[in-house]
Design an enzyme around this catalytic site. Structure first.
Site, PDB file in Angstrom:
ATOM      1  N   ASP A 132       0.838  -1.201   0.000  1.00 36.36           N
ATOM      2  CA  ASP A 132       0.000   0.000   0.000  1.00 36.36           C
ATOM      3  C   ASP A 132       0.878   1.259   0.000  1.00 36.36           C
ATOM      4  OD1 ASP A 132      -2.518  -1.593   0.471  1.00 36.36           O
ATOM      5  OD2 ASP A 132      -1.368  -2.127   2.241  1.00 36.36           O
ATOM      6  N   HIS A 189      -4.609  -3.583   6.557  1.00 35.83           N
ATOM      7  CA  HIS A 189      -4.419  -3.831   5.126  1.00 35.83           C
ATOM      8  C   HIS A 189      -5.770  -4.286   4.563  1.00 35.83           C
ATOM      9  CE1 HIS A 189      -3.055  -5.120   1.265  1.00 35.83           C
ATOM     10  NE2 HIS A 189      -3.558  -6.315   1.483  1.00 35.83           N
TER      11      HIS A 189
HETATM   12  P1  NAX Z   1      -1.880 -18.163  -4.024  1.00 32.13           P
HETATM   13  O1  NAX Z   1      -3.247 -18.733  -3.886  1.00 32.13           O
HETATM   14  O2  NAX Z   1      -1.242 -18.087  -5.373  1.00 32.13           O
HETATM   15  O3  NAX Z   1      -0.877 -18.968  -3.087  1.00 32.13           O
HETATM   16  C1  NAX Z   1      -1.180 -19.254  -1.755  1.00 32.13           C
HETATM   17  C2  NAX Z   1      -0.466 -20.529  -1.409  1.00 32.13           C
HETATM   18  O4  NAX Z   1      -0.665 -20.751  -0.016  1.00 32.13           O
HETATM   19  C3  NAX Z   1      -0.975 -21.757  -2.148  1.00 32.13           C
HETATM   20  O5  NAX Z   1       0.084 -22.453  -2.746  1.00 32.13           O
HETATM   21  C4  NAX Z   1      -1.645 -22.548  -1.043  1.00 32.13           C
HETATM   22  O6  NAX Z   1      -1.598 -23.946  -1.248  1.00 32.13           O
HETATM   23  C5  NAX Z   1      -0.804 -22.127   0.149  1.00 32.13           C
HETATM   24  N1  NAX Z   1      -1.424 -22.435   1.450  1.00 32.13           N
HETATM   25  C6  NAX Z   1      -2.719 -22.482   1.797  1.00 32.13           C
HETATM   26  N2  NAX Z   1      -2.860 -22.872   3.067  1.00 32.13           N
HETATM   27  C7  NAX Z   1      -1.626 -23.063   3.551  1.00 32.13           C
HETATM   28  C8  NAX Z   1      -1.106 -23.486   4.800  1.00 32.13           C
HETATM   29  N3  NAX Z   1      -1.908 -23.803   5.813  1.00 32.13           N
HETATM   30  N4  NAX Z   1       0.238 -23.566   4.939  1.00 32.13           N
HETATM   31  C9  NAX Z   1       1.057 -23.282   3.939  1.00 32.13           C
HETATM   32  N5  NAX Z   1       0.634 -22.907   2.705  1.00 32.13           N
HETATM   33  C10 NAX Z   1      -0.683 -22.784   2.528  1.00 32.13           C
HETATM   34  O7  NAX Z   1      -1.960 -16.735  -3.332  1.00 32.13           O
HETATM   35  P2  NAX Z   1      -0.970 -15.497  -3.461  1.00 32.13           P
HETATM   36  O8  NAX Z   1      -1.395 -14.660  -4.601  1.00 32.13           O
HETATM   37  O9  NAX Z   1       0.426 -15.967  -3.397  1.00 32.13           O
HETATM   38  O10 NAX Z   1      -1.375 -14.685  -2.147  1.00 32.13           O
HETATM   39  C11 NAX Z   1      -1.078 -15.153  -0.861  1.00 32.13           C
HETATM   40  C12 NAX Z   1      -1.745 -14.308   0.206  1.00 32.13           C
HETATM   41  O11 NAX Z   1      -1.279 -12.965   0.136  1.00 32.13           O
HETATM   42  C13 NAX Z   1      -3.281 -14.213   0.081  1.00 32.13           C
HETATM   43  O12 NAX Z   1      -3.842 -14.348   1.366  1.00 32.13           O
HETATM   44  C14 NAX Z   1      -3.489 -12.794  -0.426  1.00 32.13           C
HETATM   45  O13 NAX Z   1      -4.762 -12.300  -0.053  1.00 32.13           O
HETATM   46  C15 NAX Z   1      -2.373 -12.083   0.302  1.00 32.13           C
HETATM   47  N6  NAX Z   1      -2.000 -10.753  -0.210  1.00 32.13           N
HETATM   48  C16 NAX Z   1      -1.604  -9.844   0.715  1.00 32.13           C
HETATM   49  C17 NAX Z   1      -1.155  -8.588   0.355  1.00 32.13           C
HETATM   50  C18 NAX Z   1      -0.709  -7.612   1.380  1.00 32.13           C
HETATM   51  O14 NAX Z   1      -0.404  -6.478   0.988  1.00 32.13           O
HETATM   52  N7  NAX Z   1      -0.638  -7.911   2.683  1.00 32.13           N
HETATM   53  C19 NAX Z   1      -1.157  -8.167  -1.069  1.00 32.13           C
HETATM   54  C20 NAX Z   1      -1.181  -9.297  -2.028  1.00 32.13           C
HETATM   55  C21 NAX Z   1      -2.047 -10.459  -1.628  1.00 32.13           C
HETATM   56  O15 NAX Z   1      -3.378 -10.168  -1.956  1.00 32.13           O
END
Ligand code: NAX
Length: 331
Positions: free
Chosen positions: A159, A187
Site C-alpha cells: 500500500d 491492510h
Molecule cells: P496463491 O493462492 O497463489 O498462493 C497461496 C499458497 O498458499 C498456495 O500455494 C496454497 O496452497 C498455500 N497455502 C494455503 N494454506 C496453507 C497453509 N496452511 N500452509 C502453507 N501454505 C498454505 O496466493 P498469493 O497470490 O500468493 O497470495 C497469498 C496471500 O497474500 C493471500 O492471502 C493474499 O490475499 C495475500 N495478499 C496480501 C497482500 C498484502 O499487501 N498484505 C497483497 C497481495 C495479496 O493479496
C-alpha cells in the site's frame, strides 16, 4: 560469505512466493554476502508444484541458496527459523463471506504460531502477508508467547509503494523523489493512506507533498480511494491478485527490518499497537516506523487533524472487530 540463515516462506507454491523466492535467492533481501537455507512450506496437494519451483530455484544457478527443504509440516519448516514470510493463506472463494475467510485463516495462523513458538529462534522476524494480514499476525503472535510480540509484523508496504507511485505520477516526478507517505491501520479498504507528512524533492528542494499537489480534495478523496481500492483494480484487470508487486513489497519490508531505515526515512508496518496516537492496544495496526538494529520504533508526535483522526478510528474499529471475530472462532 556469512553462515546461512534459515528463511521460511509459506505458500511457497503460490504466485507471490514465485516472485519472492527469486529476490531471496538473488540476495536482494538479506544481501549478496548472506547465504540462506530456504524452508518452503505449503499444503500436501501442492508438493508436486513446489517440486517444480525448486527445480527452477536450482536452475537459477545462484550462489546464495545453500539448502532447500520443501515440506507440508510447519514443525519442520520453522525449525531454527531466523526470518519468516507467512504468505500462504486460504484464498477467498466465490460466495465466501469475509467472516468465513477470517475463520479459515486464523486457524492456519494459530497452528503456525504454535509451531514458531516451539521451533523458531526467539529473535525470529515474522512478516505476515496472507490475508487478513493484520489479524493473522495478531493471532500468530498470541500462540507464540515465548517470542516477543514486536517480532510479528503485517505487510502494508505494498500500500505504501502504491501510494508513493501514485503521488509521483500526480506530481510528475520519479518515485525516488517522494518520501514518507504513511499507511495507517488495516491492510484492507479501511486503511488510511496519508500524504500529510510526505515530502517531494522538486528541483533539488524538499517540500511538502500537500504544497506541491495543491489540491486538498484530491489528496483526501481520490488519492485515498485509489490506494484503498488498488488491490481490487489489479484483480479486475489481471483476474488474479497482485503478486509481483506484493513480493517486491515483502522484500522491501524485510530488508528494512533487517538492515534499518535510512536517515529521515519513515516506512509503514503493521505492528502491535502500544497505544500511540490513541489507537487501542493489542491490535496489529500499520504505523509509521523507523528501524535500527532490527528494532522498529513508532514515529511519535505527528500532527493528526480531525479528518485523519476519523480515518484512524474507522480502521482501528475494524481491527477490533476482526480481533473479536477471531477470538470467538478460536474459543
Ligand atoms: P496463491 O493462492 O497463489 O498462493 C497461496 C499458497 O498458499 C498456495 O500455494 C496454497 O496452497 C498455500 N497455502 C494455503 N494454506 C496453507 C497453509 N496452511 N500452509 C502453507 N501454505 C498454505 O496466493 P498469493 O497470490 O500468493 O497470495 C497469498 C496471500 O497474500 C493471500 O492471502 C493474499 O490475499 C495475500 N495478499 C496480501 C497482500 C498484502 O499487501 N498484505 C497483497 C497481495 C495479496 O493479496
Amino acid at each position: 560469505m556469512a553462515n546461512p540463515i534459515n528463511v521460511v516462506v509459506t505458500g511457497a507454491a503460490g504466485q507471490i512466493a514465485y516472485s519472492l523466492l527469486y529476490q531471496l535467492a538473488s540476495g536482494s533481501v538479506f544481501g549478496s554476502e548472506q547465504s540462506i537455507n530456504l524452508r518452503l512450506l505449503d499444503i500436501a496437494p501442492m508438493m508436486g508444484v513446489l517440486k517444480g519451483v525448486i527445480m527452477e530455484l536450482e536452475d537459477l544457478a545462484l550462489p546464495i541458496v545453500k539448502d532447500i527443504l520443501p515440506t507440508d509440516d510447519p514443525n519442520l519448516a520453522f525449525k531454527d527459523a531466523d526470518a519468516v514470510f507467512l504468505v500462504g493463506a486460504m484464498p477467498r472463494k466465490q460466495g465466501m463471506e469475509r467472516k468465513d475467510l477470517l475463520a479459515a485463516n486464523i486457524k492456519i495462523f494459530k497452528v503456525q504460531g504454535e509451531a514458531l513458538d516451539k521451533y523458531a529462534r526467539k529473535d525470529v522476524k515474522v512478516l505476515v502477508v496472507g490475508n487478513p494480514a493484520n489479524t493473522n499476525a495478531l493471532i500468530c503472535s498470541r500462540y507464540a508467547p515465548s517470542i516477543p510480540k514486536q517480532n510479528f509484523t503485517a505487510m502494508t508496504r505494498l500500500d505504501q509503494n502504491r501510494a508513493k507511485a501514485a503521488l509521483a505520477t500526480k506530481i510528475g516526478v520519479g518515485v525516488e523523489k517522494v518520501q514518507n507517505v504513511i499507511i495507517w491501520g488495516n491492510h484492507s479498504s479501511t486503511q488510511y493512506p496519508d500524504a500529510a507528512h510526505a515530502t517531494v524533492e522538486v528541483n533539488g528542494v524538499t517540500q511538502p507533498v500537500s504544497k506541491i499537489v495543491n489540491d486538498d480534495k484530491w489528496l483526501s478523496e481520490d488519492f485515498v480511494e485509489t490506494i484503498q481500492k488498488r488491490g481490487a483494480a489489479v484483480i479486475a484487470a489481471r483476474t488474479m491478485s497482485s503478486a509481483m508487486s506484493a513480493a517486491k513489497a515483502a522484500a522491501d519490508h524485510m530488508r528494512d527490518w533487517w538492515f534499518g531505515t535510512k536517515p529521515n526515512e519513515v516506512v509503514s508496518m503493521g505492528v502491535v499497537s502500544d497505544g500511540s496516537y490513541g489507537i487501542p492496544k493489542d491490535i496489529i495496526f500499520s504505523f509509521p516506523v523507523t528501524i535500527k538494529n532490527k528494532q522498529y520504533a513508532i514515529v511519535q508526535g505527528l500532527d493528526i487533524n480531525s479528518f485523519a483522526r476519523s480515518k484512524l478510528d474507522i480502521t482501528a474499529k475494524e481491527l477490533e472487530e476482526e480481533r473479536t471475530e477471531a477470538s470467538s472462532v478460536l474459543q
